[in-house]
Each structure stands twice: as structure tokens, then as C-alpha cells.
Design a protein around this motif. Sequence first.
Motif, PDB file in Angstrom:
ATOM      1  N   LEU A  34       0.830  -1.199   0.000  1.00  0.00           N
ATOM      2  CA  LEU A  34       0.000   0.000   0.000  1.00  0.00           C
ATOM      3  C   LEU A  34       0.869   1.256   0.000  1.00  0.00           C
ATOM      4  CD1 LEU A  34      -2.881   1.168   0.156  1.00  0.00           C
ATOM      5  CD2 LEU A  34      -2.698   1.014   2.642  1.00  0.00           C
ATOM      6  N   LEU A  35       1.889   1.268   0.842  1.00  0.00           N
ATOM      7  CA  LEU A  35       2.770   2.439   0.919  1.00  0.00           C
ATOM      8  C   LEU A  35       3.522   2.649  -0.397  1.00  0.00           C
ATOM      9  CD1 LEU A  35       3.790   4.756   2.618  1.00  0.00           C
ATOM     10  CD2 LEU A  35       5.540   3.238   3.541  1.00  0.00           C
ATOM     11  N   GLN A  36       4.010   1.575  -0.990  1.00  0.00           N
ATOM     12  CA  GLN A  36       4.696   1.694  -2.280  1.00  0.00           C
ATOM     13  C   GLN A  36       3.754   2.221  -3.354  1.00  0.00           C
ATOM     14  OE1 GLN A  36       6.016  -2.376  -2.451  1.00  0.00           O
ATOM     15  NE2 GLN A  36       8.119  -1.836  -1.888  1.00  0.00           N
ATOM     16  N   ALA A  37       2.514   1.766  -3.337  1.00  0.00           N
ATOM     17  CA  ALA A  37       1.533   2.225  -4.327  1.00  0.00           C
ATOM     18  C   ALA A  37       1.288   3.723  -4.198  1.00  0.00           C
ATOM     19  CB  ALA A  37       0.228   1.451  -4.175  1.00  0.00           C
ATOM     20  N   VAL A  40       4.073   5.413  -6.024  1.00  0.00           N
ATOM     21  CA  VAL A  40       3.902   5.330  -7.479  1.00  0.00           C
ATOM     22  C   VAL A  40       2.862   6.358  -7.930  1.00  0.00           C
ATOM     23  CG1 VAL A  40       3.094   3.882  -9.397  1.00  0.00           C
ATOM     24  CG2 VAL A  40       4.582   2.904  -7.642  1.00  0.00           C
ATOM     25  N   ALA A  41       1.763   6.430  -7.194  1.00  0.00           N
ATOM     26  CA  ALA A  41       0.687   7.357  -7.549  1.00  0.00           C
ATOM     27  C   ALA A  41       1.049   8.805  -7.251  1.00  0.00           C
ATOM     28  CB  ALA A  41      -0.595   6.984  -6.799  1.00  0.00           C
ATOM     29  N   GLY A  42       1.983   9.010  -6.324  1.00  0.00           N
ATOM     30  CA  GLY A  42       2.358  10.368  -5.962  1.00  0.00           C
ATOM     31  C   GLY A  42       1.317  11.077  -5.118  1.00  0.00           C
ATOM     32  N   VAL A  43       0.614  10.287  -4.284  1.00  0.00           N
ATOM     33  CA  VAL A  43      -0.423  10.855  -3.414  1.00  0.00           C
ATOM     34  C   VAL A  43      -0.207  10.354  -1.994  1.00  0.00           C
ATOM     35  CG1 VAL A  43      -2.122  11.034  -5.280  1.00  0.00           C
ATOM     36  CG2 VAL A  43      -2.052   8.962  -3.894  1.00  0.00           C
ATOM     37  N   SER A  44      -0.918  10.946  -1.049  1.00  0.00           N
ATOM     38  CA  SER A  44      -0.818  10.534   0.348  1.00  0.00           C
ATOM     39  C   SER A  44      -1.509   9.186   0.555  1.00  0.00           C
ATOM     40  CB  SER A  44      -1.465  11.571   1.262  1.00  0.00           C
ATOM     41  OG  SER A  44      -2.873  11.556   1.091  1.00  0.00           O
ATOM     42  N   GLU A  47      -5.255   9.741   0.701  1.00  0.00           N
ATOM     43  CA  GLU A  47      -5.839   9.980  -0.624  1.00  0.00           C
ATOM     44  C   GLU A  47      -5.915   8.678  -1.429  1.00  0.00           C
ATOM     45  OE1 GLU A  47      -5.302  12.912  -4.502  1.00  0.00           O
ATOM     46  OE2 GLU A  47      -4.025  13.188  -2.749  1.00  0.00           O
ATOM     47  N   PHE A  48      -4.867   7.871  -1.378  1.00  0.00           N
ATOM     48  CA  PHE A  48      -4.875   6.621  -2.134  1.00  0.00           C
ATOM     49  C   PHE A  48      -5.935   5.673  -1.582  1.00  0.00           C
ATOM     50  CE2 PHE A  48      -3.115   2.516  -3.608  1.00  0.00           C
ATOM     51  CZ  PHE A  48      -3.098   2.792  -4.969  1.00  0.00           C
ATOM     52  N   ALA A  49      -6.049   5.603  -0.260  1.00  0.00           N
ATOM     53  CA  ALA A  49      -7.076   4.756   0.347  1.00  0.00           C
ATOM     54  C   ALA A  49      -8.473   5.196  -0.076  1.00  0.00           C
ATOM     55  CB  ALA A  49      -6.947   4.768   1.864  1.00  0.00           C
ATOM     56  N   LEU A  50      -8.697   6.495  -0.169  1.00  0.00           N
ATOM     57  CA  LEU A  50      -9.997   7.002  -0.618  1.00  0.00           C
ATOM     58  C   LEU A  50     -10.253   6.659  -2.089  1.00  0.00           C
ATOM     59  CD1 LEU A  50     -10.060  10.493   1.136  1.00  0.00           C
ATOM     60  CD2 LEU A  50     -11.478   8.495   1.679  1.00  0.00           C
TER      61      LEU A  50
END
Length: 82
Positions: A34-37, A40-44, A47-50
Motif C-alpha cells: 500500500l505504501l509503495q503504491a 507510485v501514484a504520488g499521493v498521500s 488519498e490513495f485509500a480514498l
Amino acid sequence: MLLAIEDNLVQGFTEQELRTELAIGLYQQQKVTLLQATKVAGVSLTEFALILRSRDIVVDYGYDETEFAKDIETMNRLFPQS
């Protein structure tokens, strides 16, 4: 790593959208954590979880049931409900 993709293949996508889609795909295939993703996405992380939640993708925070139960117990001890 630098990734080159022909413009005509990604027409209509922003760089951010492509990064997010790549991160989601890698995360779903369990190629990245999850943290690596998020990197990659360049978001917090939030934010990625949302983003994942909005797509009905289960977020794995790396907890097993025992760790989760311990966290709930600790929270109940620290923040008792009256």
C-alpha cells in the motif's frame, strides 16, 4: 526508472491519472505494498485509500485479526466510553 509510452496510447489521460492507474493495478496484483503504491501514484496514504474505496477495492493495512484486536483493546483502554 523511466517509462516511455507513445502519446497516442495515452491520449486523454493526465500524467497523474496514469500514475494512479498504474499504482492501483500494481497494488491489486500484490506487486507493491500500500505504501509503495502511494509513492507510485504520488499521493498521500489517505488519498490513495480514498481512491481505492471509491472503486470498491479492499484496502489491506497489513493487520491480522490478532493485531487488530489488540489495537481495539488499546483504544478502548485509552478512550473509555462513559
